[in-house]
Scaffold this active site. Sequence first.
Site, mmCIF file in Angstrom:
data_model
loop_
_atom_site.group_PDB
_atom_site.id
_atom_site.type_symbol
_atom_site.label_atom_id
_atom_site.label_comp_id
_atom_site.label_asym_id
_atom_site.label_seq_id
_atom_site.Cartn_x
_atom_site.Cartn_y
_atom_site.Cartn_z
ATOM 1 N N GLY A 74 3.328 -20.566 -7.477
ATOM 2 C CA GLY A 74 4.333 -19.935 -8.328
ATOM 3 C C GLY A 74 5.553 -20.777 -8.641
ATOM 4 N N HIS A 110 -0.631 -25.846 -18.832
ATOM 5 C CA HIS A 110 -1.804 -26.572 -18.341
ATOM 6 C C HIS A 110 -1.396 -28.003 -17.993
ATOM 7 C CE1 HIS A 110 -5.989 -27.605 -17.780
ATOM 8 N NE2 HIS A 110 -5.760 -28.704 -18.480
HETATM 9 C C1 GRF Z 1 0.334 -25.836 -12.496
HETATM 10 O O1 GRF Z 1 0.032 -27.203 -12.409
HETATM 11 C C2 GRF Z 1 -0.071 -25.295 -13.834
HETATM 12 O O2 GRF Z 1 0.043 -26.224 -14.860
HETATM 13 C C3 GRF Z 1 -1.516 -24.931 -13.618
HETATM 14 O O3 GRF Z 1 -1.578 -24.445 -12.307
HETATM 15 C C4 GRF Z 1 -0.520 -25.009 -11.543
HETATM 16 C C5 GRF Z 1 0.229 -23.861 -10.970
HETATM 17 O O4 GRF Z 1 1.286 -24.285 -10.127
HETATM 18 N N1 GRF Z 1 -1.963 -23.999 -14.624
HETATM 19 P P1 GRF Z 1 2.410 -23.251 -9.723
HETATM 20 O O5 GRF Z 1 1.709 -22.066 -9.097
HETATM 21 O O6 GRF Z 1 3.167 -22.877 -10.953
HETATM 22 O O7 GRF Z 1 3.267 -23.979 -8.725
#
Ligand code: GRF
Length: 229
Positions: A18, A116
């Site tokens: 998160g 992403h």
């Molecule tokens: C991030 O790298 C995002 O781009 C991908 O999943 C990861 C999530 O990380 N979709 P977080 O939970 O926001 O720290």
Amino acid sequence: MTAAPRRARVAVLISGRGSNMAALLAAAADPGYPAEIALVLSNRADAAGLAHAATQGVPTAVVESRAFRSDRAGFEAAMQAEITRAGATIIALAGFMRVLTEGFTARWEGRMINIHPSLLPAFPGLDTHARALAAGVRLHGCTVHLVSAGVDEGPILAQAAVPVLPDDTEASLAARVLAEEHRLFPAALAWLAAGRVALAGGVARVDGAEAAGGSLVNPLPSAPRLSKG
Ligand code: GRF
């Protein structure tokens, strides 16, 4: 006294850490930000991001995807009920690890964004940093896009590029990209919430967004060496 402008209500969907959700919460703490986070919704009760959202006073909910097994429509209906209850009109997918059905993506078309960790359309799917290293790309980065039916597909709103360095590991590259994610995602959500995104022929345009100047070249071209003798 003039009434404050209405802010768009956003549901942030997570599955884990998160950190991108936290970046959105931090941005929305500013009353001038055009969106407020009305709900953080996770498909896993053990998602670390839920605790952080709760400490910030943001409503949270869990719809366990495991409980629905292969009933994706039922899972999404349960999520939709939480999102409707929160009065959200925009969804931000922030590390949400379930593939959504065409029915759900169609319902939220133009109102759901995803972050992403690659420069799409390169490296959709998982393990993007390892795949970027294996491919030997010199520039990598992240993308915020509107969500359409295909996984990691849909009109691109913004991208941030970072160099890939010779001694990078998956972890060091991921950290460099993540720092950009945390800048890019709140900016893109603000554009959507403020009604500044227009679609034409499947391509998104952001009204009034300034184009970045210059270019990122990696490695830097150097002057040719004079050969000896
Ligand atoms: C991030 O790298 C995002 O781009 C991908 O999943 C990861 C999530 O990380 N979709 P977080 O939970 O926001 O720290």
